[in-house]
Design a protein around this motif. Structure first.
Motif, short mmCIF file in Angstrom:
data_model
loop_
_atom_site.label_atom_id
_atom_site.label_comp_id
_atom_site.label_asym_id
_atom_site.label_seq_id
_atom_site.Cartn_x
_atom_site.Cartn_y
_atom_site.Cartn_z
N THR A 8 0.84 -1.21 0.00
CA THR A 8 0.00 0.00 0.00
C THR A 8 0.87 1.25 0.00
OG1 THR A 8 -1.74 -1.16 1.23
CG2 THR A 8 -1.81 1.26 1.21
N ILE A 9 1.92 1.26 0.82
CA ILE A 9 2.83 2.41 0.88
C ILE A 9 3.50 2.62 -0.47
CG2 ILE A 9 5.00 3.26 1.88
CD1 ILE A 9 4.17 1.78 4.48
N LEU A 10 3.94 1.52 -1.10
CA LEU A 10 4.58 1.63 -2.41
C LEU A 10 3.63 2.21 -3.44
CD1 LEU A 10 7.16 1.04 -4.01
CD2 LEU A 10 6.25 -1.23 -4.50
N LEU A 11 2.39 1.77 -3.43
CA LEU A 11 1.39 2.30 -4.36
C LEU A 11 1.14 3.78 -4.11
CD1 LEU A 11 -1.20 -0.63 -4.41
CD2 LEU A 11 0.37 0.04 -6.23
N LEU A 12 1.10 4.18 -2.84
CA LEU A 12 0.91 5.59 -2.50
C LEU A 12 2.07 6.44 -3.01
CD1 LEU A 12 -0.47 5.33 1.16
CD2 LEU A 12 -1.76 5.84 -0.93
N VAL A 13 3.28 5.89 -2.89
CA VAL A 13 4.47 6.61 -3.38
C VAL A 13 4.40 6.80 -4.89
CG1 VAL A 13 6.97 6.42 -3.73
CG2 VAL A 13 5.97 5.92 -1.48
#
Length: 359
Positions: A8-13
């Motif tokens: 999820t964090i990677l997608l947000l980045v």
């Protein structure tokens, strides 16, 4: 649960900088926050990690070089303009830019990617081009420098880590990657030539550089901000501070995702790993290389990993140190960068994939 949060964090980045303007304009702070969250989620945040991050020589080297070169340019801008003016009086801007991108790409492994990028952006500052055209030249130039710097362990952290991990010779990367990278740099320089030919037809090449010397008003209008204002002492210091924050953010992001990379990515097959490495567009490619490169790899595997990392590293601003420096000094936003960075990176990935796995 941890893995889902990291994905999820990677997608947000990847996504948020293109959706929210405030994030786009404060990318360094956003990535720093994401990096801290990633290390907390993966339970890698510790005093030892912070000590490693702040003891990284690259953090201070890049910041110091950017700061010093900014002040030097501030003091020598009129002389630099005179040199550019003299050169453009003898050759067309398309040829000049093509030569600059070619030469800087080829020598970046010797003078380092940092110095090569600073030379590139200071030249781009002074070219009589509209901002949109300067963005395109900066993206192509950073791709060229990013590839070229990987040819020796001096050029950039990724190549240093790889040579060290494999206990290889100084010219090892040049020997296995030169046949791919040198033609790529030549093609990128030619691409800049044809893009500028097209931009000339569209009227995106502006007034002669001579006018920048004689009319203060023309200086104030170039790049939508004055060259002198852009290189004012305060701006130089602020940009250096942002780059400092950017590098810390990438260090934290890389370390936050390292357990995930070790668990899922490293053991993938060569072909799948080639495409999965597109994550280096958002993470520090040196960190990904450190996780994937081991002495037991075959030479073909090393080639595939590095070429995919290098091609992916130019897609987004945060993918590589040259991108970070150029975007900061030329005030390039994420949406502007990705318009050319994404298609160019994807094309290079497909070409390398065909060469490595199909042909």
């Amino acid at each position: 649960m941890v893995d889902i949060l990291l994905i999820t964090i990677l997608l947000l980045v990847f996504i948020l900088p293109f959706i929210f303007r405030k994030i786009e304009h404060n990318l360094e702070l956003f990535l720093l926050v994401m990096g801290i969250i990633a290390t907390v989620v993966s339970k890698t945040l510790s005093l030892h990690l912070l000590k490693d991050v702040f003891s990284n020589y690259l953090l201070y080297l890049v910041t110091a070089v950017v700061l010093v070169m900014g002040f030097v340019f501030n003091l020598t801008v009129s002389k630099f303009i005179s040199v550019i003016n003299s050169i453009l009086g003898k050759i067309r801007i398309e040829i000049f830019v093509s030569i600059v991108i070619l030469v800087l790409g080829l020598i970046s492994s010797i003078i380092t990617a940092i110095v090569a990028t600073l030379i590139l952006v200071e030249i781009i500052h002074l070219l009589p081009l509209k901002h949109k055209t300067k963005v395109k030249i900066a993206v192509i130039g950073c791709f060229s420098i990013g590839f070229g710097a990987a040819l020796t362990p001096v050029g950039e952290p990724l190549s240093t880590i790889v040579v060290s991990s494999l206990n290889a010779s100084f010219l090892y990367l040049f020997e296995i990657l030169g046949v791919y990278i040198i033609p790529t740099i030549v093609i990128l320089s030619l691409l800049s030539y044809f893009i500028l030919l097209y931009e000339r037809k569209r009227g995106y090449i502006l007034v002669p550089v001579e006018e920048l010397l004689t009319e203060e008003e023309a200086i104030l209008k170039a790049e939508e901000r004055a060259i002198l204002e852009l290189e004012a002492r305060k701006d130089v210091a602020v940009r250096a501070g942002k780059i400092f924050m950017f590098i810390i953010a990438l260090e934290l992001l890389g370390n936050g995702f390292k357990p995930f990379i070790d668990k899922y990515v490293v053991n993938l097959g060569d072909k799948l790993l080639f495409w999965i490495n597109v994550i280096s567009a958002a993470l520090d490619n040196a960190t990904v290389a450190a996780a994937e490169i081991t002495p037991g790899l075959a030479e073909s595997q090393v080639k595939a990993i590095l070429l995919s990392l290098l091609a992916s590293g130019g897609i987004l601003i945060q993918g590589n140190i040259p991108n970070i420096i150029a975007s900061s000094k030329l005030e390039i936003k994420s949406k502007e960068w990705v318009r050319l960075g994404l298609p160019l990176g994807v094309i290079l990935l497909f070409v390398f994939y065909l060469i490595l796995f199909v042909v």
